[in-house]
Motif scaffolding. Structure first.
Motif, PDB file in Angstrom:
ATOM      1  N   ARG A   1     -67.957 -50.465 -61.204  1.00  0.00           N
ATOM      2  CA  ARG A   1     -66.490 -51.818 -60.736  1.00  0.00           C
ATOM      3  C   ARG A   1     -65.695 -50.504 -61.171  1.00  0.00           C
ATOM      4  NH1 ARG A   1     -66.597 -56.786 -65.012  1.00  0.00           N
ATOM      5  NH2 ARG A   1     -64.495 -57.261 -63.338  1.00  0.00           N
ATOM      6  N   LEU A   2     -65.173 -49.736 -61.661  1.00  0.00           N
ATOM      7  CA  LEU A   2     -63.688 -49.247 -61.357  1.00  0.00           C
ATOM      8  C   LEU A   2     -64.016 -48.086 -60.205  1.00  0.00           C
ATOM      9  CD1 LEU A   2     -63.181 -47.513 -64.921  1.00  0.00           C
ATOM     10  CD2 LEU A   2     -61.938 -48.598 -64.099  1.00  0.00           C
ATOM     11  N   VAL A   3     -65.335 -47.497 -60.119  1.00  0.00           N
ATOM     12  CA  VAL A   3     -65.457 -46.391 -58.290  1.00  0.00           C
ATOM     13  C   VAL A   3     -65.345 -47.514 -57.497  1.00  0.00           C
ATOM     14  CG1 VAL A   3     -66.929 -45.022 -57.348  1.00  0.00           C
ATOM     15  CG2 VAL A   3     -66.839 -45.277 -60.120  1.00  0.00           C
ATOM     16  N   SER A   4     -66.085 -48.879 -57.871  1.00  0.00           N
ATOM     17  CA  SER A   4     -65.518 -49.622 -56.405  1.00  0.00           C
ATOM     18  C   SER A   4     -64.476 -50.160 -56.403  1.00  0.00           C
ATOM     19  CB  SER A   4     -66.819 -51.167 -56.382  1.00  0.00           C
ATOM     20  OG  SER A   4     -65.880 -51.767 -55.654  1.00  0.00           O
ATOM     21  N   LEU A   5     -62.966 -50.466 -57.226  1.00  0.00           N
ATOM     22  CA  LEU A   5     -61.743 -50.821 -57.232  1.00  0.00           C
ATOM     23  C   LEU A   5     -61.398 -48.858 -56.707  1.00  0.00           C
ATOM     24  CD1 LEU A   5     -61.834 -53.144 -60.589  1.00  0.00           C
ATOM     25  CD2 LEU A   5     -61.607 -53.987 -58.241  1.00  0.00           C
ATOM     26  N   ARG A   6     -61.552 -48.401 -57.479  1.00  0.00           N
ATOM     27  CA  ARG A   6     -60.898 -47.677 -56.461  1.00  0.00           C
ATOM     28  C   ARG A   6     -60.770 -47.155 -54.830  1.00  0.00           C
ATOM     29  NH1 ARG A   6     -62.989 -44.975 -60.839  1.00  0.00           N
ATOM     30  NH2 ARG A   6     -61.736 -44.515 -63.272  1.00  0.00           N
ATOM     31  N   THR A   7     -61.670 -47.672 -54.671  1.00  0.00           N
ATOM     32  CA  THR A   7     -61.953 -47.355 -53.134  1.00  0.00           C
ATOM     33  C   THR A   7     -61.380 -48.752 -52.409  1.00  0.00           C
ATOM     34  OG1 THR A   7     -64.794 -46.711 -53.637  1.00  0.00           O
ATOM     35  CG2 THR A   7     -64.166 -47.251 -51.401  1.00  0.00           C
ATOM     36  N   ARG A   8     -61.687 -49.852 -52.817  1.00  0.00           N
ATOM     37  CA  ARG A   8     -60.668 -50.853 -52.394  1.00  0.00           C
ATOM     38  C   ARG A   8     -59.520 -50.368 -51.837  1.00  0.00           C
ATOM     39  NH1 ARG A   8     -61.769 -57.237 -54.151  1.00  0.00           N
ATOM     40  NH2 ARG A   8     -61.068 -57.942 -52.077  1.00  0.00           N
ATOM     41  N   ALA A   9     -58.914 -49.805 -53.477  1.00  0.00           N
ATOM     42  CA  ALA A   9     -57.365 -49.836 -53.406  1.00  0.00           C
ATOM     43  C   ALA A   9     -56.833 -49.053 -52.494  1.00  0.00           C
ATOM     44  CB  ALA A   9     -57.249 -49.366 -54.783  1.00  0.00           C
ATOM     45  N   GLN A  10     -57.595 -47.706 -52.232  1.00  0.00           N
ATOM     46  CA  GLN A  10     -57.629 -46.440 -50.547  1.00  0.00           C
ATOM     47  C   GLN A  10     -57.557 -47.738 -49.706  1.00  0.00           C
ATOM     48  OE1 GLN A  10     -55.973 -44.038 -51.548  1.00  0.00           O
ATOM     49  NE2 GLN A  10     -56.661 -43.803 -49.527  1.00  0.00           N
ATOM     50  N   ALA A  11     -58.837 -48.242 -49.406  1.00  0.00           N
ATOM     51  CA  ALA A  11     -58.970 -49.122 -47.957  1.00  0.00           C
ATOM     52  C   ALA A  11     -57.340 -49.610 -48.101  1.00  0.00           C
ATOM     53  CB  ALA A  11     -60.683 -49.397 -48.415  1.00  0.00           C
ATOM     54  N   LEU A  12     -57.538 -50.575 -49.509  1.00  0.00           N
ATOM     55  CA  LEU A  12     -56.164 -51.455 -48.503  1.00  0.00           C
ATOM     56  C   LEU A  12     -54.697 -50.406 -48.581  1.00  0.00           C
ATOM     57  CD1 LEU A  12     -56.719 -54.114 -51.259  1.00  0.00           C
ATOM     58  CD2 LEU A  12     -56.141 -54.782 -48.691  1.00  0.00           C
ATOM     59  N   ARG A  13     -54.875 -49.435 -49.092  1.00  0.00           N
ATOM     60  CA  ARG A  13     -53.860 -48.212 -48.329  1.00  0.00           C
ATOM     61  C   ARG A  13     -53.578 -48.294 -47.529  1.00  0.00           C
ATOM     62  NH1 ARG A  13     -50.446 -46.204 -51.234  1.00  0.00           N
ATOM     63  NH2 ARG A  13     -51.099 -46.337 -53.239  1.00  0.00           N
ATOM     64  N   ASN A  14     -54.540 -47.806 -46.715  1.00  0.00           N
ATOM     65  CA  ASN A  14     -55.492 -47.420 -45.256  1.00  0.00           C
ATOM     66  C   ASN A  14     -54.728 -48.788 -44.661  1.00  0.00           C
ATOM     67  OD1 ASN A  14     -55.388 -45.402 -46.072  1.00  0.00           O
ATOM     68  ND2 ASN A  14     -57.909 -44.916 -46.108  1.00  0.00           N
ATOM     69  N   ARG A  15     -55.322 -49.502 -44.826  1.00  0.00           N
ATOM     70  CA  ARG A  15     -55.007 -51.242 -44.239  1.00  0.00           C
ATOM     71  C   ARG A  15     -53.317 -52.018 -43.503  1.00  0.00           C
ATOM     72  NH1 ARG A  15     -58.988 -56.297 -46.165  1.00  0.00           N
ATOM     73  NH2 ARG A  15     -57.846 -56.901 -44.785  1.00  0.00           N
ATOM     74  N   ALA A  16     -53.144 -51.560 -44.831  1.00  0.00           N
ATOM     75  CA  ALA A  16     -51.114 -51.938 -44.713  1.00  0.00           C
ATOM     76  C   ALA A  16     -50.703 -50.623 -43.954  1.00  0.00           C
ATOM     77  CB  ALA A  16     -51.447 -51.518 -46.722  1.00  0.00           C
ATOM     78  N   ASP A  17     -51.267 -49.384 -44.291  1.00  0.00           N
ATOM     79  CA  ASP A  17     -50.060 -48.560 -43.148  1.00  0.00           C
ATOM     80  C   ASP A  17     -50.708 -49.505 -41.529  1.00  0.00           C
ATOM     81  OD1 ASP A  17     -49.478 -47.492 -45.266  1.00  0.00           O
ATOM     82  OD2 ASP A  17     -51.454 -45.739 -44.893  1.00  0.00           O
ATOM     83  N   ARG A  18     -51.735 -50.282 -41.150  1.00  0.00           N
ATOM     84  CA  ARG A  18     -51.717 -49.893 -40.043  1.00  0.00           C
ATOM     85  C   ARG A  18     -50.519 -51.868 -39.439  1.00  0.00           C
ATOM     86  NH1 ARG A  18     -56.614 -48.387 -40.798  1.00  0.00           N
ATOM     87  NH2 ARG A  18     -58.041 -49.966 -41.234  1.00  0.00           N
ATOM     88  N   VAL A  19     -50.533 -52.509 -40.847  1.00  0.00           N
ATOM     89  CA  VAL A  19     -49.462 -53.658 -40.320  1.00  0.00           C
ATOM     90  C   VAL A  19     -48.611 -53.280 -40.053  1.00  0.00           C
ATOM     91  CG1 VAL A  19     -48.017 -55.835 -41.623  1.00  0.00           C
ATOM     92  CG2 VAL A  19     -50.665 -54.920 -42.421  1.00  0.00           C
ATOM     93  N   ASP A  20     -47.610 -52.396 -39.774  1.00  0.00           N
ATOM     94  CA  ASP A  20     -46.541 -52.647 -38.332  1.00  0.00           C
ATOM     95  C   ASP A  20     -47.358 -52.301 -37.641  1.00  0.00           C
ATOM     96  OD1 ASP A  20     -44.455 -52.713 -40.725  1.00  0.00           O
ATOM     97  OD2 ASP A  20     -44.845 -50.385 -41.037  1.00  0.00           O
ATOM     98  N   PRO A  21     -47.855 -51.981 -36.591  1.00  0.00           N
ATOM     99  CA  PRO A  21     -48.251 -52.432 -35.464  1.00  0.00           C
ATOM    100  C   PRO A  21     -48.308 -53.695 -34.887  1.00  0.00           C
ATOM    101  CG  PRO A  21     -48.962 -50.291 -36.254  1.00  0.00           C
ATOM    102  CD  PRO A  21     -48.744 -51.174 -37.328  1.00  0.00           C
ATOM    103  N   VAL A  22     -49.104 -54.687 -35.626  1.00  0.00           N
ATOM    104  CA  VAL A  22     -49.945 -55.475 -35.562  1.00  0.00           C
ATOM    105  C   VAL A  22     -48.366 -55.876 -36.080  1.00  0.00           C
ATOM    106  CG1 VAL A  22     -50.588 -57.765 -36.268  1.00  0.00           C
ATOM    107  CG2 VAL A  22     -51.765 -55.744 -36.928  1.00  0.00           C
ATOM    108  N   LEU A  23     -47.081 -56.097 -36.723  1.00  0.00           N
ATOM    109  CA  LEU A  23     -45.950 -57.152 -36.761  1.00  0.00           C
ATOM    110  C   LEU A  23     -45.147 -56.812 -35.431  1.00  0.00           C
ATOM    111  CD1 LEU A  23     -45.579 -56.617 -40.324  1.00  0.00           C
ATOM    112  CD2 LEU A  23     -46.051 -58.600 -39.233  1.00  0.00           C
ATOM    113  N   SER A  24     -45.039 -55.314 -34.946  1.00  0.00           N
ATOM    114  CA  SER A  24     -44.875 -55.374 -33.842  1.00  0.00           C
ATOM    115  C   SER A  24     -44.633 -56.221 -32.757  1.00  0.00           C
ATOM    116  CB  SER A  24     -44.866 -53.584 -33.519  1.00  0.00           C
ATOM    117  OG  SER A  24     -44.608 -52.854 -34.688  1.00  0.00           O
TER     118      SER A  24
END
Length: 414
Positions: free
Chosen positions: A227-250
């Motif tokens: 579960r710790l490994v899975s949550l670390r992977t998910r957190a990193q994926a969310l960080r990458n997705r968060a970086d792509r929110v700005d173009p959507v808002l634009s």
């Protein structure tokens, strides 16, 4: 040789002495039988008292106590009679021997009568005693099951410790059962059958819980690692997705009015903060896992998962908003048709079997139609608020659904 001494050689005087000794022996035998019966009955009374708290059991104890007083009285008379006469005296007079025989005979008769009363009392107790013995028969198996469970828990704990796991919390829980085991060993005579059996059941249940958790501990540790490994992977994926929110808002800012996207402005920065906090909590959870603080690890993991789920929803909301707005801007009529269908379906149900609809249903349905038309009219102009339009359509359908549920409920009730 004196005259007194010569009196006992042969004749009636010697016979009186023998009669007195025989009376003494008979009284002693009666005393022994009564004492033995009283001891046996005391065990029966204690058995009943340990297993039965009913009024009948209390009355039995009180009756035995009253019999005890009667037995003490007749025993005292017997002991006084024995102490009053030394039948082995060489100069014992015949009249004294006769008196001794009479007193000892009376004492024996009283002892026999008391024994009879005791026997009758014991017979009356038999149903209570049978019930109590049946109850007591539950104690030994329950105690043995509890002890076996404690031993199994201890063995399981030793096994996981041999694998390098401390399991301190489980050891503490097992140690806490020590005082309960002491009371269990003291038995039903001190604590009663029901309390003893219940205590054995509690020890069994708690010890089995410790054993089961100890057995699962290696698997639990492996699951926590996954579960710790899975949550670390998910957190990193969310960080990458968060970086792509700005173009959507634009894109939302460029194509739609401010009312359609201004509530999403905070999402990118908030998502980054939330992910960073989640990653800090994951580090804390990893430390707790290394220290084998399993309960703390579980709490931290649950908190991180809930936080990441909320962040995931927020990050997804921007893209979902853009997708829905694009769809409705291309064809708002599809949303109107969907809402109108729900209203017409409700209107048909309102008219089923009636010439005039119930005002309680007709009025909110009419209001739904008017609200839908106002929302559609609001799209006219240079910068329509498509997001408000979508929310209005959804709220209208919800309101119509409540009307339909009320109609069906009333018809089901007759």
């Amino acid at each position: 040789m004196t005259t007194a001494s010569r009196r006992w050689f042969g004749g009636r005087d010697e016979s009186r002495r023998a009669d007195a000794q025989a009376a003494k022996d008979a009284a002693a035998a009666a005393f022994y039988e009564l004492d033995t019966a009283q001891r046996d009955l005391r065990i029966s009374i204690e058995t009943i008292a340990a297993a039965d708290g009913s009024p009948a059991a209390r009355q039995a104890s009180e009756g035995f106590a009253a019999l005890g007083q009667r037995i003490d009285q007749v025993s005292h008379v017997y002991i006084e009679a024995v102490d009053a006469h030394d039948l082995d005296r060489v100069d014992l007079e015949a009249s004294v021997a006769t008196q001794a025989r009479e007193q000892l005979t009376r004492a024996r008769d009283e002892l026999v009568r008391a024994k009879g009363e005791l026997d009758r009392f014991a017979q009356g107790l038999q149903p209570l005693l049978d019930k109590a013995e049946t109850q007591l028969a539950r104690v030994a198996p329950a105690r043995e099951r509890a002890k076996a469970a404690l031993l199994a828990a201890s063995d399981a704990l030793d096994a996981v410790r041999a694998k390098g796991m401390r399991a301190d919390d489980l050891a503490a829980r097992l140690a806490a059962l020590g005082p309960e085991l002491t009371k269990l060993n003291q038995g039903a005579a001190q604590h009663g059958v029901q309390e003893t059996v219940q205590r054995a059941d509690r020890i069994l249940r708690d010890a089995e819980g410790v054993r089961a958790e100890a057995v699962r501990l290696p698997e639990r540790a492996a699951e926590i690692d996954r579960r710790l490994v899975s949550l670390r992977t998910r957190a990193q994926a969310l960080r990458n997705r968060a970086d792509r929110v700005d173009p959507v808002l634009s894109e939302l800012r460029r194509r739609f009015s401010a009312a359609c996207w201004q509530d999403l402005q905070h999402v990118p920065d908030q998502a980054i903060r939330d992910v960073a906090l989640a990653e800090d909590r994951l580090k804390e959870a990893s430390r707790a896992r290394d220290e084998q603080r399993w309960a703390d690890v579980g709490v931290l993991i649950d908190g991180v998962r809930a936080s990441l789920e909320a962040t995931d929803e927020a990050v997804s909301a921007a893209q979902d908003r853009l997708t829905r707005l694009e769809e409705v801007s291309r064809n708002p009529q599809a949303e109107v048709d969907r809402t109108r269908f729900a209203i017409r379906d409700a209107q048909r149900l309102a008219m089923a079997g009636r010439s005039v609809p119930d005002p309680r249903h007709a009025r909110p349905l009419d209001e739904a139609v008017a609200r839908m038309e106002r929302a559609l009219a609001g799209l006219e102009g240079r910068h329509p608020d498509y997001w408000h339009f979508l929310q209005e359509m959804e709220e209208v359908r919800v309101a119509v659904g409540r009307v339909v549920a009320d109609m069906r409920g009333r018809r089901a009730a007759g």
